[in-house]
Design a protein around this motif. Structure first.
Motif, PDB file in Angstrom:
ATOM      1  N   ILE A   6      -1.495  11.169  -4.883  1.00 10.45           N
ATOM      2  CA  ILE A   6      -1.061  12.191  -5.844  1.00 10.45           C
ATOM      3  C   ILE A   6       0.118  12.900  -5.214  1.00 10.45           C
ATOM      4  CG2 ILE A   6      -1.707  14.268  -7.137  1.00 10.45           C
ATOM      5  CD1 ILE A   6      -4.550  13.277  -7.183  1.00 10.45           C
ATOM      6  N   GLU A   7       1.252  12.895  -5.914  1.00 10.12           N
ATOM      7  CA  GLU A   7       2.434  13.461  -5.254  1.00 10.12           C
ATOM      8  C   GLU A   7       3.243  14.399  -6.122  1.00 10.12           C
ATOM      9  OE1 GLU A   7       4.527   9.903  -3.854  1.00 10.12           O
ATOM     10  OE2 GLU A   7       5.924  10.101  -5.506  1.00 10.12           O
ATOM     11  N   GLU A   8       4.088  15.121  -5.439  1.00 17.14           N
ATOM     12  CA  GLU A   8       4.989  16.111  -6.013  1.00 17.14           C
ATOM     13  C   GLU A   8       5.960  15.399  -6.965  1.00 17.14           C
ATOM     14  OE1 GLU A   8       8.625  18.660  -3.892  1.00 17.14           O
ATOM     15  OE2 GLU A   8       7.650  16.990  -2.873  1.00 17.14           O
ATOM     16  N   TYR A   9       6.255  16.060  -8.075  1.00 15.92           N
ATOM     17  CA  TYR A   9       7.204  15.521  -9.045  1.00 15.92           C
ATOM     18  C   TYR A   9       8.624  15.877  -8.595  1.00 15.92           C
ATOM     19  CZ  TYR A   9       9.599  14.924 -13.515  1.00 15.92           C
ATOM     20  OH  TYR A   9      10.457  14.530 -14.500  1.00 15.92           O
ATOM     21  N   LEU A  10       9.451  14.861  -8.458  1.00 20.25           N
ATOM     22  CA  LEU A  10      10.836  15.081  -8.018  1.00 20.25           C
ATOM     23  C   LEU A  10      11.782  14.892  -9.194  1.00 20.25           C
ATOM     24  CD1 LEU A  10      10.871  12.995  -4.705  1.00 20.25           C
ATOM     25  CD2 LEU A  10      10.540  15.458  -4.939  1.00 20.25           C
ATOM     26  N   THR A  11      12.953  15.490  -9.101  1.00 19.76           N
ATOM     27  CA  THR A  11      13.951  15.291 -10.159  1.00 19.76           C
ATOM     28  C   THR A  11      15.276  14.883  -9.536  1.00 19.76           C
ATOM     29  OG1 THR A  11      14.539  17.612 -10.044  1.00 19.76           O
ATOM     30  CG2 THR A  11      12.962  16.987 -11.762  1.00 19.76           C
ATOM     31  N   SER A  66       0.843  -1.197   0.000  1.00 16.63           N
ATOM     32  CA  SER A  66       0.000   0.000   0.000  1.00 16.63           C
ATOM     33  C   SER A  66       0.880   1.248   0.000  1.00 16.63           C
ATOM     34  CB  SER A  66      -0.907   0.019   1.231  1.00 16.63           C
ATOM     35  OG  SER A  66      -1.468   1.316   1.375  1.00 16.63           O
ATOM     36  N   LYS A  67       0.813   1.989  -1.091  1.00 15.57           N
ATOM     37  CA  LYS A  67       1.603   3.224  -1.179  1.00 15.57           C
ATOM     38  C   LYS A  67       1.085   4.248  -0.171  1.00 15.57           C
ATOM     39  CE  LYS A  67       3.001   2.698  -6.027  1.00 15.57           C
ATOM     40  NZ  LYS A  67       4.340   2.137  -5.933  1.00 15.57           N
ATOM     41  N   ALA A  68      -0.235   4.221   0.079  1.00 16.90           N
ATOM     42  CA  ALA A  68      -0.802   5.159   1.063  1.00 16.90           C
ATOM     43  C   ALA A  68      -0.206   4.858   2.442  1.00 16.90           C
ATOM     44  CB  ALA A  68      -2.321   5.045   1.093  1.00 16.90           C
ATOM     45  N   PRO A  92      18.945  11.928 -10.159  1.00 22.56           N
ATOM     46  CA  PRO A  92      19.258  10.539 -10.509  1.00 22.56           C
ATOM     47  C   PRO A  92      18.564   9.564  -9.559  1.00 22.56           C
ATOM     48  CG  PRO A  92      21.264  11.832 -10.096  1.00 22.56           C
ATOM     49  CD  PRO A  92      20.114  12.698  -9.731  1.00 22.56           C
ATOM     50  N   GLU A  93      18.156   8.418 -10.107  1.00 25.25           N
ATOM     51  CA  GLU A  93      17.525   7.376  -9.291  1.00 25.25           C
ATOM     52  C   GLU A  93      18.549   6.321  -8.901  1.00 25.25           C
ATOM     53  OE1 GLU A  93      13.576   5.819 -10.322  1.00 25.25           O
ATOM     54  OE2 GLU A  93      13.467   7.435 -11.797  1.00 25.25           O
ATOM     55  N   VAL A  94      18.409   5.841  -7.693  1.00 32.32           N
ATOM     56  CA  VAL A  94      19.312   4.794  -7.173  1.00 32.32           C
ATOM     57  C   VAL A  94      18.457   3.725  -6.512  1.00 32.32           C
ATOM     58  CG1 VAL A  94      21.235   4.290  -5.604  1.00 32.32           C
ATOM     59  CG2 VAL A  94      21.043   6.560  -6.622  1.00 32.32           C
ATOM     60  N   LEU A 102      15.284   5.260  -4.490  1.00 31.76           N
ATOM     61  CA  LEU A 102      15.608   6.620  -4.046  1.00 31.76           C
ATOM     62  C   LEU A 102      15.763   7.569  -5.220  1.00 31.76           C
ATOM     63  CD1 LEU A 102      18.512   5.573  -1.642  1.00 31.76           C
ATOM     64  CD2 LEU A 102      16.132   6.036  -0.984  1.00 31.76           C
ATOM     65  N   MET A 103      15.490   8.833  -4.967  1.00 26.63           N
ATOM     66  CA  MET A 103      15.849   9.858  -5.938  1.00 26.63           C
ATOM     67  C   MET A 103      16.760  10.854  -5.245  1.00 26.63           C
ATOM     68  SD  MET A 103      13.370  11.821  -8.563  1.00 26.63           S
ATOM     69  CE  MET A 103      12.976  10.525  -9.694  1.00 26.63           C
ATOM     70  N   LEU A 104      17.898  11.142  -5.890  1.00 29.19           N
ATOM     71  CA  LEU A 104      18.854  12.079  -5.295  1.00 29.19           C
ATOM     72  C   LEU A 104      18.486  13.473  -5.788  1.00 29.19           C
ATOM     73  CD1 LEU A 104      22.101   9.944  -5.837  1.00 29.19           C
ATOM     74  CD2 LEU A 104      20.427   9.845  -3.965  1.00 29.19           C
ATOM     75  N   ILE A 108       1.672   7.100 -12.948  1.00 28.91           N
ATOM     76  CA  ILE A 108       1.528   7.947 -14.142  1.00 28.91           C
ATOM     77  C   ILE A 108       2.141   9.309 -13.833  1.00 28.91           C
ATOM     78  CG2 ILE A 108      -0.127   9.036 -15.739  1.00 28.91           C
ATOM     79  CD1 ILE A 108      -0.323   6.009 -15.889  1.00 28.91           C
ATOM     80  N   ILE A 109       3.025   9.751 -14.720  1.00 25.46           N
ATOM     81  CA  ILE A 109       3.572  11.103 -14.570  1.00 25.46           C
ATOM     82  C   ILE A 109       2.863  11.964 -15.610  1.00 25.46           C
ATOM     83  CG2 ILE A 109       5.660  12.517 -14.697  1.00 25.46           C
ATOM     84  CD1 ILE A 109       7.124  10.015 -13.598  1.00 25.46           C
ATOM     85  N   ALA A 110       1.938  12.794 -15.132  1.00 25.04           N
ATOM     86  CA  ALA A 110       1.089  13.566 -16.040  1.00 25.04           C
ATOM     87  C   ALA A 110       1.703  14.940 -16.271  1.00 25.04           C
ATOM     88  CB  ALA A 110      -0.315  13.687 -15.457  1.00 25.04           C
ATOM     89  N   THR A 137      10.506  12.227   1.555  1.00 22.83           N
ATOM     90  CA  THR A 137       9.812  11.685   0.380  1.00 22.83           C
ATOM     91  C   THR A 137       9.065  12.838  -0.285  1.00 22.83           C
ATOM     92  OG1 THR A 137       8.324   9.931  -0.372  1.00 22.83           O
ATOM     93  CG2 THR A 137       7.680  11.064   1.653  1.00 22.83           C
ATOM     94  N   ALA A 138       8.517  12.598  -1.472  1.00 22.63           N
ATOM     95  CA  ALA A 138       7.773  13.643  -2.176  1.00 22.63           C
ATOM     96  C   ALA A 138       6.518  14.014  -1.382  1.00 22.63           C
ATOM     97  CB  ALA A 138       7.373  13.129  -3.561  1.00 22.63           C
ATOM     98  N   ALA A 139       6.169  15.312  -1.363  1.00 24.82           N
ATOM     99  CA  ALA A 139       4.921  15.752  -0.718  1.00 24.82           C
ATOM    100  C   ALA A 139       3.760  15.073  -1.433  1.00 24.82           C
ATOM    101  CB  ALA A 139       4.789  17.266  -0.831  1.00 24.82           C
TER     102      ALA A 139
END
Ligand code: AMP
Ligand code: GLY
Length: 420
Positions: free
Chosen positions: A183-188, A101-103, A190-192, A271-273, A153-155, A116-118
């Motif tokens: 529904i979450e904030e888009y992060l930018t 469950s992501k929630a 590199p992914e690890v 993770l996203m750095l 989905i990244i809209a 984590t992303a808002a």
């Protein structure tokens, strides 16, 4: 010892090969495994047939079980095997929810201050659609439950975001998994991927890795289960590793304990750095695929010993060492994957590369190994440097043939750029 490994992919093949290095692993049963797993006795059956698996394990007097895929873990297979007196590697149902469950995962991170992303969680479609009116773009929309890696989905536009919410919540594109959405904030950044062993008291990160999720070169095309991996991930410096241990890994382990959901098994941190530090994109309650196909070949310590230490709660006293080398895994897929593709083509694997091959979508037909899935197999090379590992993996990949073979030609290139 008789060992049962539940699952059928390249990840499971990598686990089986590594377990086999220990002579105590006399027989390994794979439920269901696949035609390419020569080291195991494959038993046909579904990984979610909990009854069937438990009665098989009882009947065969299995000494140790490894549950690799997400769905049987989330359904509680480990609890059921433990009730039958069979020690297992993998989290119980109440801990596997961290992936199921992501929630739940997002709420856990919020309450325990894990970066984590808002985000916001919605169970009502109208409320989700209203929120989208003011949400920044791009917007990330995730189905709450398991969705075969497709529930994100990244809209880029409001219209796409609304469509994603409607698909998940009204049209049930992911079944029950999408009844709740995050529904979450888009992060930018590199992914690890960092996999870890944990017994709930001690957490030992494995060597980091980098997945390549898109189907085509240059990270284009559709998302897939993963087209290749390299390890270690050059973006993941020692300094970042230390930050992650202090702000993410140990806090997560402790949070699960505090919730009465002690996690034992392989806890995977996606993770996203970001420019504001490392943040959690997702947790998985299991080994990653194809991360495992680069991580386990670099493991110097005995896997069976480490797994049993996790089960017994003695990880603190058990050395877990990785070779100071580089690994690259290239996935050979069927042309057309992740959409439709043909299968049933004979696969030729030269004897000299067999030990480095992890078979996923293949079966035996008339005594021959033939393709039977989108991701057919992975081939891994370990070398002193990343460029050598990449070169060797591609040399081996070229030697394995089947009709409609398809693979990305640029696995590891992004990692090489990062090193410069
Ligand atoms: P997941 O299934 O949660 O790993 O998501 C699949 C992929 O979507 C990740 O590997 C990321 O590339 C991307 N993704 C997920 N969440 C975010 C986010 N909040 N911001 C940017 N990209 C994301
Ligand atoms: N490679 C990503 C995963 O196993 O979920």
């Amino acid at each position: 010892m008789k060992i049962l490994v539940v699952g059928s992919g390249g990840r499971e093949h990598a686990i089986i090969k590594k377990l086999k290095e220990n002579p105590a692993a006399e027989v390994i049963y794979a439920w269901p495994g696949n035609g390419g797993m020569e080291e195991a006795v494959c038993v046909p059956g579904s990984p979610t047939d909990l009854e069937g698996i438990v009665s098989f394990a009882r009947e065969k007097k299995i000494d140790y079980a490894v549950v690799a895929p997400d769905d049987p873990l989330v359904l509680g297979l480990v609890d059921r095997l433990e009730e039958a007196g069979i020690p297992c590697f993998g989290p119980r149902k109440n801990a596997a929810i961290i992936e199921g469950s992501k929630a739940f995962a997002k709420d856990l991170m919020k309450r325990y201050g894990i970066p984590t992303a808002a985000f916001k969680v919605f169970t009502d479609e109208k409320a989700a659609l209203d929120y989208l009116e003011t949400a920044p773009l791009p917007t990330v929309i995730k189905a709450d439950g398991l969705a075969l890696g497709k529930g994100v989905i990244i809209a880029e536009t409001k219209e796409d975001a609304r469509k994603a919410v409607r698909d998940m919540m009204r049209d049930k594109a992911f079944g029950k998994s999408g009844e709740t959405v995050v529904i979450e904030e888009y992060l930018t950044g590199p992914e690890v991927s960092v996999l870890s062993f944990t017994d709930g008291k001690t957490l030992v990160p494995m060597v980091s890795s980098m997945d390549h999720k898109r189907a085509l070169d240059g990270d284009k095309g559709l998302n897939t289960g993963g087209m290749g991996t390299v390890a270690p991930n050059p973006y993941y410096t020692e300094k970042i590793a230390k930050t992650c241990m202090e702000t993410i890994f140990l806090p997560t382990m402790r949070a699960m304990n505090a919730e009465g959901r002690t996690f034992k098994g392989c806890l995977y941190f996606g993770l996203m750095l970001t420019p504001r530090g490392p943040k959690v994109i997702e947790y998985n309650c299991r080994f990653g695929d194809p991360e495992t196909q680069v991580v386990l070949p670099l493991l110097e310590s005995d896997l069976l010993t480490v797994m049993r230490a996790v089960t017994d709660g003695t990880l603190a006293e058990t050395p877990v060492r990785f070779q100071d080398k580089n690994a690259c895994c290239v996935i050979l897929a069927s042309e057309g994957y992740p959409k439709s593709y043909e299968k049933g083509f004979p696969i030729t694997i030269p004897e000299e590369v067999k030990k480095d091959v992890f078979v996923a979508g293949a079966k035996i037909l008339d005594g021959k190994l033939v393709t039977n899935g989108g991701r057919v197999l992975g081939v891994t090379a370990v070398a002193d440097s990343l460029p050598e590992a990449i070169r060797d993996a591609y040399e081996k990949a070229e030697k394995i043939t089947f009709e409609n073979r398809f693979y990305r030609k640029d696995i590891g290139q992004r990692a090489l750029l990062a090193k410069e």
